[in-house]
Design a protein around this motif. Structure first.
Motif, PDB file in Angstrom:
ATOM      1  N   UNK A  78      -7.646  16.173  23.502  1.00  0.00           N
ATOM      2  CA  UNK A  78      -8.801  16.801  22.857  1.00  0.00           C
ATOM      3  C   UNK A  78      -9.941  17.045  23.843  1.00  0.00           C
ATOM      4  N   UNK A  79     -10.196  16.041  24.680  1.00  0.00           N
ATOM      5  CA  UNK A  79     -11.305  16.141  25.630  1.00  0.00           C
ATOM      6  C   UNK A  79     -11.048  17.234  26.660  1.00  0.00           C
ATOM      7  N   UNK A  96      -2.945  22.248  28.883  1.00  0.00           N
ATOM      8  CA  UNK A  96      -3.503  20.917  28.611  1.00  0.00           C
ATOM      9  C   UNK A  96      -2.857  20.296  27.380  1.00  0.00           C
ATOM     10  N   UNK A  97      -2.686  21.098  26.328  1.00  0.00           N
ATOM     11  CA  UNK A  97      -2.061  20.569  25.110  1.00  0.00           C
ATOM     12  C   UNK A  97      -0.600  20.199  25.360  1.00  0.00           C
ATOM     13  N   UNK A  98       0.100  21.013  26.161  1.00  0.00           N
ATOM     14  CA  UNK A  98       1.511  20.738  26.384  1.00  0.00           C
ATOM     15  C   UNK A  98       1.750  19.479  27.203  1.00  0.00           C
ATOM     16  N   UNK A  99       0.820  19.146  28.105  1.00  0.00           N
ATOM     17  CA  UNK A  99       1.017  17.903  28.860  1.00  0.00           C
ATOM     18  C   UNK A  99       1.033  16.708  27.909  1.00  0.00           C
ATOM     19  N   UNK A 152       2.802  15.287  16.815  1.00  0.00           N
ATOM     20  CA  UNK A 152       1.839  15.968  15.945  1.00  0.00           C
ATOM     21  C   UNK A 152       0.425  15.833  16.479  1.00  0.00           C
ATOM     22  N   UNK A 153       0.037  14.639  16.912  1.00  0.00           N
ATOM     23  CA  UNK A 153      -1.316  14.442  17.430  1.00  0.00           C
ATOM     24  C   UNK A 153      -1.533  15.192  18.733  1.00  0.00           C
ATOM     25  N   UNK A 154      -0.520  15.244  19.587  1.00  0.00           N
ATOM     26  CA  UNK A 154      -0.647  15.972  20.852  1.00  0.00           C
ATOM     27  C   UNK A 154      -0.826  17.465  20.593  1.00  0.00           C
ATOM     28  N   UNK A 155       0.000  18.038  19.735  1.00  0.00           N
ATOM     29  CA  UNK A 155      -0.098  19.467  19.450  1.00  0.00           C
ATOM     30  C   UNK A 155      -1.373  19.809  18.690  1.00  0.00           C
ATOM     31  N   UNK A 156      -1.840  18.892  17.848  1.00  0.00           N
ATOM     32  CA  UNK A 156      -3.069  19.136  17.086  1.00  0.00           C
ATOM     33  C   UNK A 156      -4.286  19.251  17.989  1.00  0.00           C
ATOM     34  N   UNK A 157      -4.241  18.648  19.184  1.00  0.00           N
ATOM     35  CA  UNK A 157      -5.376  18.712  20.099  1.00  0.00           C
ATOM     36  C   UNK A 157      -5.675  20.152  20.513  1.00  0.00           C
ATOM     37  N   UNK A 158      -4.668  21.006  20.525  1.00  0.00           N
ATOM     38  CA  UNK A 158      -4.867  22.417  20.860  1.00  0.00           C
ATOM     39  C   UNK A 158      -5.854  23.065  19.892  1.00  0.00           C
ATOM     40  N   UNK A 159      -5.808  22.681  18.639  1.00  0.00           N
ATOM     41  CA  UNK A 159      -6.692  23.267  17.630  1.00  0.00           C
ATOM     42  C   UNK A 159      -8.010  22.510  17.528  1.00  0.00           C
ATOM     43  N   UNK A 299     -16.138  10.857  14.305  1.00  0.00           N
ATOM     44  CA  UNK A 299     -16.167  10.487  15.726  1.00  0.00           C
ATOM     45  C   UNK A 299     -15.280  11.412  16.561  1.00  0.00           C
ATOM     46  N   UNK A 300     -14.164  11.880  15.982  1.00  0.00           N
ATOM     47  CA  UNK A 300     -13.344  12.872  16.691  1.00  0.00           C
ATOM     48  C   UNK A 300     -14.146  14.139  16.954  1.00  0.00           C
ATOM     49  N   UNK A 301     -14.947  14.535  15.966  1.00  0.00           N
ATOM     50  CA  UNK A 301     -15.799  15.719  16.139  1.00  0.00           C
ATOM     51  C   UNK A 301     -16.839  15.482  17.225  1.00  0.00           C
ATOM     52  N   UNK A 302     -17.377  14.266  17.314  1.00  0.00           N
ATOM     53  CA  UNK A 302     -18.345  13.943  18.361  1.00  0.00           C
ATOM     54  C   UNK A 302     -17.722  14.160  19.738  1.00  0.00           C
TER      55      UNK A 302
END
Length: 469
Positions: A78-79, A96-99, A152-159, A299-302
């Protein structure tokens, strides 16, 4: 001069209430969907038996502990996505998301190795045979879903890293709803499903997780995302970028692991005090997730907003987004804490079955919710400020704090139960003070301001710098 038409109120200004709400609200709903799913799951199991509900709670806690490190590592994409997005380097977002996806694929299968060790693990804890009989199969089934949760969490970081949090909301909420439906079918044996009780609850979660992972990967590879963000050509392993993700993300993953280890030790040790205390603690923590998970989503939004603003080299707006989020988090926690104090029955009414003693469990759980109310505001403070400094890349400090404080929580939990014999109220008093200490540590670090100068992404190439000047 400021344009006369611009809105510079707390709500309308850059990094103000509106901007935070647009990013945070879908993540809050997404987090709530997981909370509702697990809450309903435990309510259903409480109508099977008290040991079934208690065993599922402790088993899922241990399972999540084992998943924490790679989950924190994958989520830290996400970062990277947010800082690339803020810097306008869209072609770097897909890679970045694929790594993170590759890390999920590499680590996920390792959790299958924990399946044969489940019986020895939970027997060694010292819980009653009835609880262990539920813990072992539930844990073993959940291990099959661990790789899916990470993917799922890794791919969700793209969005989510780009602030497209509605995609995350719809996806997570949709599959959480599917999980609840499958829970009802598989726990109680409806619509042609077998009546599998706690095992059925586990399989409902696993099926939902794998379907969600597949959905995220398909969304990642849509034509628009392939063309604009390089999600197909960036699918390969990119070793320098993967190395940066490991460098900054490893402390974040270890922080999640250590914090969860302290929390898990507390639950398992309090469970040894007695079956009533174990069940009431499970109920109280299940209810407390109603307070915790929405602020976790905030906090994720932060972290996302701080990353985007630092990518733009606007640390002033990153700080403003953090403080705006803190106000929202404290407001929510204040309301929910008052409800815990004055209307605990609102949250406890669904627990208990015909073979249990729901009245005594509810009375004890209602008292434990007072402890939750006592630490809720500082828990929100800790989550917001920790997310801000992690969003900048200050993960080394987060790791150091977690090493010290998680060790402290484990030691205090053991002493309170095994040596001092403080009982359930004394043990909960210790975890309340522990949350206060965590919050103070993160507030002090944030105020020092070192995070304002940190970045996780590599500097842009010289030709890109010249083109933007």
């Amino acid at each position: 001069m400021k344009p006369a038409s611009a809105d510079y109120s707390w709500w309308g200004r850059p990094a103000g209430g509106r901007e935070v709400a647009v990013v945070a609200a879908p993540l809050v709903i997404s987090s709530l969907s997981w909370t509702v799913m697990t809450f309903v799951d435990r309510v259903m199991l409480s109508h099977v038996s008290g040991p079934a509900m208690t065993g599922a709670f402790s088993a899922s806690t241990v399972w999540f502990l084992l998943v924490c490190f790679p989950l924190g590592l994958c989520t830290y994409a996400n970062t990277f996505v947010s800082q690339y997005f803020g810097a306008g380097r869209l072609e770097r977002i897909g890679p970045a998301a694929w790594q993170a996806v590759w890390l999920a694929l590499a680590t996920g299968p390792l959790y299958l190795l924990a399946i044969p060790a489940a019986n020895a693990l939970f027997t060694a804890v010292g819980h009653s045979p009835e609880v262990v009989a539920s813990e072992v199969p539930y844990f073993q089934v959940l291990c099959v879903g661990a790789p899916a949760m990470l993917i799922a969490q890794a791919a969700a970081s793209f969005f989510s890293g780009r602030g497209k949090t509605r995609v995350v909301m719809y996806t997570d909420a949709g599959f959480a709803g599917l999980n609840v439906v499958l829970d009802y079918a598989w726990i109680f044996g409806h619509w042609g499903f077998p009546e599998w009780g706690v095992v059925g609850a586990g399989w409902a979660t696993v099926v939902s997780l794998w379907l969600k992972a597949a959905c995220y990967v398909l969304l990642l590879l849509t034509r628009h995302n392939r063309e604009r963000f390089g999600t197909l050509r960036g699918m390969r392993v990119e070793w320098p970028l993967l190395g940066r993700l490991l460098w900054f993300g490893t402390p974040s993953g270890l922080q999640m692991l250590l914090d969860m280890a302290g929390f898990t030790a507390f639950i398992l040790l309090v469970g040894k005090i007695g079956p009533a205390e174990a069940e009431a603690t499970s109920v109280a923590f299940s209810v407390s997730s109603v307070a915790f998970m929405p602020v976790w989503g905030l906090s994720l939004a932060v972290g996302i907003l701080v990353g985007q603003r630092l990518g733009e080299d606007r640390d002033d707006l990153a700080g403003r987004a953090t403080l705006t989020s803190l106000v929202l988090g404290l407001g929510y926690m204040s309301i929910i804490s008052l409800l815990y104090l004055f209307t605990p029955g609102l949250f406890l009414a669904g627990f208990g079955g015909p073979s249990d003693s729901p009245e005594s469990t509810s009375r004890l759980a209602a008292v434990l919710l007072r402890f939750v109310a006592a630490y809720n505001l500082l828990d929100a403070t800790a989550m917001v400020f920790a997310a801000a400094i992690k969003g900048a890349g200050d993960t080394g400090f987060v790791l150091r704090v977690s090493v010290v404080l998680a060790t402290l929580l484990i030691a205090l939990s053991w002493l309170s139960v095994e040596v001092w014999q403080l009982g359930v109220y004394g043990s909960w008093s210790l975890i309340t003070v522990w949350v206060w200490i965590v919050a103070i540590a993160y507030v002090l670090r944030y105020q020092q301001g070192a995070w304002r100068r940190m970045r996780v992404i590599e500097p842009p190439p010289p030709d890109l710098v010249m083109a933007t000047e």
